[in-house]
Design an enzyme around this catalytic site. Structure first.
Site, PDB file in Angstrom:
ATOM      1  CE1 TYR A 213       4.074  -6.521   4.090  1.00  0.00           C
ATOM      2  CE2 TYR A 213       3.425  -8.831   4.082  1.00  0.00           C
ATOM      3  CZ  TYR A 213       3.538  -7.610   3.439  1.00  0.00           C
ATOM      4  OH  TYR A 213       3.121  -7.481   2.139  1.00  0.00           O
TER       5      TYR A 213
ATOM      6  CG  ASP B 273      -1.995  -1.024   1.180  1.00  0.00           C
ATOM      7  OD1 ASP B 273      -2.330  -1.471   0.070  1.00  0.00           O
ATOM      8  OD2 ASP B 273      -2.515  -1.389   2.250  1.00  0.00           O
TER       9      ASP B 273
END
Length: 244
Positions: free
Chosen positions: A110, A52
């Site tokens: 992540y 994003d």
């Protein structure tokens, strides 16, 4: 025709994510611009993930098919001469012609960084989420362990996702502290839209008492986004590792 796998890292602050978009600067577009300068034609590149706007990557992979005979090590130096300072090409290797950077990925990791301080740190501006309230990393680490397992993670997916299969296998989830930096690390065979950021937001809401402790598993099983926490800001999120 050669198939080349590139490993890069980037700071996502100045970009609207990886994927090419109309009227927005993205990492993919910027890399393709560099390819065009090097090869005098615009090759298609395939990324390992859609990140994003504002999200960073310590490790990101893409593959590119080309008939260029430029050696891999020369591609690295050529890319880095053409790319802006916030994108760096770290490696290039030749792979099987059928290799696909996204579909051949087995696991991703992540990290999410929280600056747990009442005072901002300029060196973490747009690179960590400033959170001024006290956090107990040992407590949050215990809570985070409830994410581990193979479940339908619909509760941790924001509206806008077109994915039909929302089952993911989370291999590891942990929370650690290094000074003022709280680090949430999670690995899985795949992630849903905003999944990691909602995981972080849920942990923060548990810390503040908005969500009862030891209820993460119940939230998962509810398959209801309304039961999970806030979506943490993009600035603290990093794609950290990609495993093939």
């Amino acid at each position: 025709m050669r198939n080349l796998l590139f490993t890069i890292s980037y700071c996502g602050t100045n970009y609207h994510g990886w994927q090419v978009q109309n009227n927005a600067v993205t990492v993919q577009q910027t890399v393709q611009d560099a390819v065009e300068k090097i090869l005098q034609k615009r090759e298609n590149i395939v990324g390992c993930s859609r990140t994003d706007a504002g999200v960073h990557a310590n490790m990101y992979c893409f593959n590119m098919k080309t008939d260029s005979v430029i050696p891999c090590e020369k591609f690295v130096s050529a890319f880095n001469a053409m790319l802006p300072d916030d994108i760096s090409v770290k490696d290039c290797v030749e792979v099987n012609e059928n290799f696909h950077a996204r579909y051949d990925c087995k696991e991703k990791e992540y990290k999410y960084l929280i600056l747990n301080s009442k005072i901002r740190n300029p060196f973490y501006s747009n690179r960590a989420f400033l959170y001024p309230y006290k956090l107990d990393e040992a407590f949050l680490n215990l809570q985070a362990k409830q994410y581990i397992g193979k479940f339908d993670f619909s509760s941790f997916c924001n509206a806008g996702s077109s994915v039909e299969d929302t089952v993911r296998n989370v291999k590891n989830a942990s929370v650690t502290r290094n000074g003022d930096i709280i680090e949430f690390t999670v690995s899985a065979d795949g992630f849903l839209y905003n999944m990691v950021r909602i995981m972080v937001g849920t942990l923060l809401d548990i810390s503040s008492g908005k969500i009862p402790e030891d209820t993460i598993r119940d939230i998962i099983l509810s398959k209801d986004r309304n039961n999970a926490g806030l979506t943490a800001p993009a600035c603290g999120l990093y794609l950290n590792n990609v495993i093939y």
